[in-house]
Design an enzyme around this catalytic site. Structure first.
Site, PDB file in Angstrom:
ATOM      1  N   ALA A 107      -6.413  -7.040  -6.373  1.00  0.00           N
ATOM      2  CA  ALA A 107      -5.212  -7.831  -6.599  1.00  0.00           C
ATOM      3  C   ALA A 107      -5.503  -9.290  -6.928  1.00  0.00           C
ATOM      4  CB  ALA A 107      -4.300  -7.752  -5.377  1.00  0.00           C
ATOM      5  N   SER A 108      -6.680  -9.793  -6.499  1.00  0.00           N
ATOM      6  CA  SER A 108      -6.988 -11.204  -6.735  1.00  0.00           C
ATOM      7  C   SER A 108      -8.176 -11.423  -7.660  1.00  0.00           C
ATOM      8  CB  SER A 108      -7.239 -11.927  -5.408  1.00  0.00           C
ATOM      9  OG  SER A 108      -8.293 -11.317  -4.693  1.00  0.00           O
ATOM     10  N   GLY A 111     -11.558  -9.248 -10.177  1.00  0.00           N
ATOM     11  CA  GLY A 111     -12.237  -8.039 -10.641  1.00  0.00           C
ATOM     12  C   GLY A 111     -13.704  -8.329 -10.841  1.00  0.00           C
ATOM     13  N   ARG A 112     -14.515  -7.255 -10.860  1.00  0.00           N
ATOM     14  CA  ARG A 112     -15.955  -7.436 -11.033  1.00  0.00           C
ATOM     15  C   ARG A 112     -16.551  -6.234 -11.747  1.00  0.00           C
ATOM     16  NH1 ARG A 112     -13.785  -6.310  -6.859  1.00  0.00           N
ATOM     17  NH2 ARG A 112     -13.409  -8.491  -6.354  1.00  0.00           N
ATOM     18  N   HIS A 155      -8.243   5.047  -7.230  1.00  0.00           N
ATOM     19  CA  HIS A 155      -7.597   4.219  -6.215  1.00  0.00           C
ATOM     20  C   HIS A 155      -8.696   3.538  -5.426  1.00  0.00           C
ATOM     21  CE1 HIS A 155      -4.989   3.660  -2.430  1.00  0.00           C
ATOM     22  NE2 HIS A 155      -4.710   2.716  -3.312  1.00  0.00           N
ATOM     23  N   ASP A 156      -8.639   2.210  -5.325  1.00  0.00           N
ATOM     24  CA  ASP A 156      -9.760   1.464  -4.747  1.00  0.00           C
ATOM     25  C   ASP A 156     -10.111   1.923  -3.333  1.00  0.00           C
ATOM     26  OD1 ASP A 156      -7.425   0.349  -3.669  1.00  0.00           O
ATOM     27  OD2 ASP A 156      -7.756  -1.629  -4.540  1.00  0.00           O
ATOM     28  N   GLN A 198      -5.310 -14.749   3.063  1.00  0.00           N
ATOM     29  CA  GLN A 198      -5.465 -15.251   1.701  1.00  0.00           C
ATOM     30  C   GLN A 198      -4.298 -16.175   1.341  1.00  0.00           C
ATOM     31  OE1 GLN A 198      -5.613 -11.567  -0.444  1.00  0.00           O
ATOM     32  NE2 GLN A 198      -7.703 -11.076   0.201  1.00  0.00           N
ATOM     33  N   GLY A 214     -14.441  -6.238   1.575  1.00  0.00           N
ATOM     34  CA  GLY A 214     -14.639  -7.677   1.762  1.00  0.00           C
ATOM     35  C   GLY A 214     -14.365  -8.158   3.171  1.00  0.00           C
TER      36      GLY A 214
END
Length: 466
Positions: free
Chosen positions: A12-13, A15-16, A237-238, A305, A403
């Site tokens: 959501a915040s 990408g990599r 789905h993550d 966050q 994370g």
């Protein structure tokens, strides 16, 4: 020559792009591109910028070619529930609205006029969340019926991005289950439910399992990035990918996929669509190898966050944890209260909750963080109790991946409140799980058991004792 695989993990915040290959039985990761993500207001709606995301995807893939590290395959994972509607020419209809938008307000009432909440859970086994696709589609039906009339296909976010790369339209199973429109028995779309709700059944694409080969990069994309490779579906789905990377082969591990959301649960071979499971608000989301992710969505580090953005100083997360650990405030909030989903000010939302519940109002930044971290840990404790009751299992520890595994203070609190040892890592579990599914398909790993053994050997796992 190493066999490289590419995971594109979009949250959501941010990408990599993560390249992975095997060396001496260990998985080696290399981050080659990182980019920001987030929702922005457009026409009064909170929207994603998928055009920009796609350009970032191509940029990172091009970097692979520049490095001479050409992947055998690639796959994308993202968050769940969000989707696009496409017309016959493949053009997106309307804004690419995100799950935190207010358009779903009261849409559950409209759904329950057609099917009761109890019957809906019995059919799908999915946790009630107002952001689920089923309610988003009701919002489209109510507010923009012309989009549904013109729609030729519906694609979840990673499915849409995959289709841009290889031209194939399909829906990956783990993400499909987050729509609340899939049967846990058939593991396919519940077309009877879809038609009851008045959604056009023709727009729903075939459901494919993680590990399926979707195709190859189109000629146009290959020309842009400088190579050809297969597009393989991970668990898109993550959380589905993150759970693949839980570093244990214990049957039915207890895990928290910790990030913007905290997804806390275990693995089961059969779904529990009972009314007691519904009352406790657990989801039976699809997992790898036909497992079910029996879990609860908890608001998670989104709250930290959000307050971080409002703090007067740009603290690191480590500094926020340290400040919180020095406070003694005992106030707690209900992390799953809808007021924390998308408030104008998270600080004021937390203070307002404490004020209205007669608790000490946190004023200092450390106090605010302490209230949030302690509230999350209490929520984890309560969820462990529920899972123990509902599954009949006695859990020996909690695996925290993602994370949030780096949030030391939260991990210490989790061990203290639950009375269980907390095993943390790997932090990049989602990208790792994405890679593992591709590597199993490529013959690098024999299956899920060997893949999880590989994670345990490849990455440091830290233990917090109660």
């Amino acid at each position: 020559m190493e066999g490289y695989y590419l995971a594109i993990d979009i949250g959501a915040s941010s990408g990599r792009h993560m390249l992975g290959h095997m060396e001496d039985g260990k998985l080696i990761l290399e981050e080659i591109h990182r980019f920001p993500n987030g929702m922005q207001k457009k026409d009064g709606e909170l929207c994603w910028d998928f055009d920009q995301l796609y350009q970032e995807i191509l940029k990172g893939m091009k970097r692979c070619g520049e490095l001479g590290k050409i992947p055998i395959s690639m796959g994308i994972d993202t968050w769940g529930v969000d989707f696009v509607l496409l017309d016959r020419q493949g053009k997106v209809l309307g804004n690419t609205v995100g799950y935190r938008d207010k358009r779903t307000d009261d849409m559950d009432d409209l759904v329950y006029q057609i099917i009761s909440e109890r019957d809906l859970y019995k059919r799908t086994g999915i946790q009630k969340q107002i952001l689920n696709t089923i309610y988003q589609l009701m919002a489209v039906k109510r507010q923009h019926p012309e989009y549904l009339e013109a729609a030729h296909s519906l694609l979840m976010v990673p499915d849409y991005l995959h289709s841009l790369l290889c031209g194939t339209k399909a829906t990956e199973y783990t993400n499909a289950t987050t729509t609340q429109l899939v049967s846990p028995v058939t593991k396919n779309w519940d077309y009877e439910l879809i038609e009851m709700l008045g959604y056009p059944s023709s727009i729903f694409q075939p459901i494919l399992k993680p590990g399926s080969i979707l195709g190859e990069l189109t000629e146009e994309v290959s020309g842009q990035v400088g190579f050809r490779c297969k597009v393989v579906l991970p668990a898109t789905h993550d959380t589905g990918s993150a759970v693949v990377a839980v570093p244990t082969n214990q049957e039915g591990p207890l895990y928290i996929s910790s990030g913007t959301w905290s997804l806390m649960g275990t693995e089961r071979l059969e779904a529990d669509c009972s009314d007691i499971s519904r009352i406790h608000n657990f989801a039976n989301e699809g997992g790898y190898e036909d497992r079910f992710r029996y879990l609860k969505n908890i608001m998670g580090l989104w709250m930290i966050q959000s307050v971080k953005k409002e703090f007067t100083k740009d603290y690191s997360y480590a500094e926020i944890c340290e400040a919180a650990s020095r406070e003694t405030i005992s106030s707690l909030v209900d992390c799953n209260d809808s007021r924390f989903l998308a408030p104008e000010s998270m600080i004021e939302a937390v203070r307002d909750y404490c004020r209205k519940t007669g608790q000490k109002v946190p004023m200092r930044e450390g106090e605010l963080a302490s209230v949030i971290y302690n509230s999350l840990a209490v929520c984890y404790r309560d969820t462990v109790k529920e899972l123990t009751e509902l599954t009949g299992r006695k859990f020996s520890g909690i695996h925290v991946v993602g994370g949030g595994s780096n949030a030391e203070y939260l991990n210490q609190l989790t061990a203290r409140y639950t009375g269980l040892p907390v095993y943390t890592g790997p932090a990049e579990a989602t990208a790792i799980g994405n890679l593992l599914v591709q590597m199993i398909g490529g013959g690098e790993l024999k299956g899920l058991r060997e893949a999880r053994d590989c994670v345990r050997k490849s990455f440091d796992i830290k233990v917090y004792q109660p």
